[in-house]
Write an enzyme that holds these catalytic residues in place. Structure first.
Site: not given
Length: 224
Positions: A172, A118, A203
């Protein structure tokens, strides 16, 4: 000179010959990916040193200014959102210090992999592509390449051929997959070798993803 970031270290064997610097996501810390170390052990891999740094605590604009661990400030999660250039440069400097520490410990840059999830993915890609010495590889999970429009001018020739593993979940809802695809395309436009993977997940991490990361690490550590 000691690095400015606090870190957690795990090794997979005595006298590691390669290092993996793994950057966590927004609001997490270095402990977040500790559990993957045994998952990534494999007879085909050399002894590895995993380094999990903690990002500094800072207010994050996207989260109403709440202080949390973040590599840089975030103003939005779309492709055209304003980006924290100063924060990204500071994060790059701090991660570069960790690379240099490994150099002093006898691990040259060509035996170091930068990885991240991320916001950690963004920091790893931003730093690695600009690093002045060739790295073994870059791993970007569920993230994106920040300041992608400056890549042609700022990418260091030393890492123009460094292999990049990029992975993203098709479900996601935090970092849209289109953002990751735009980042992938920006690297491919510069002939960066990018290995692209998608997984049916939100995610997070997928079991197949760990297998694919292990295979990537086996390949890039065998050549350095």
């Amino acid at each position: 000179m000691n690095p400015t970031l606090e870190t957690i270290e795990r090794v997979t064997g005595p006298e590691p010959t390669h290092s993996i610097i793994w950057l966590h996501g927004l609001g997490a810390d270095g402990h977040d990916f500790e559990p993957i170390v045994p998952e990534l052990q494999h007879p085909g891999l050399p002894a590895l040193r995993f380094i999990f740094p903690h990002a500094p605590v800072r207010p994050v604009t996207l989260n109403q200014g709440m202080p949390m661990r973040a590599w840089y400030d975030l103003y939005g999660l779309d492709r055209d959102a304003r980006e924290d250039i100063d924060g990204l440069r500071a994060a790059r400097h701090a991660v570069t210090e960790l690379i240099e520490q490994e150099n002093r410990r006898g691990i040259p840059a060509e035996r170091i992999v930068l990885a991240g999830f991320s916001q950690g993915c963004a920091t790893a890609l931003y730093t690695g592509l600009r690093h002045a010495e060739p790295l073994a590889g870059l791993i970007g999970l569920s993230g994106y390449l920040p300041l992608r429009n400056t890549l042609p001018a700022e990418r260091h020739p030393a890492n123009a051929a460094t292999p990049v593993f990029m992975a993203h979940g098709t479900m996601d809802m935090v970092v849209p997959m289109t953002y990751a695809e735009t980042s992938r395309d920006a690297m491919l436009a510069q002939q960066q070798p990018v290995q692209w993977h998608t997984y049916p997940m939100p995610h997070g991490l997928h079991p197949q993803e760990l297998d694919d990361i292990r295979a990537f690490l086996t390949r890039v550590t065998a050549t350095a």
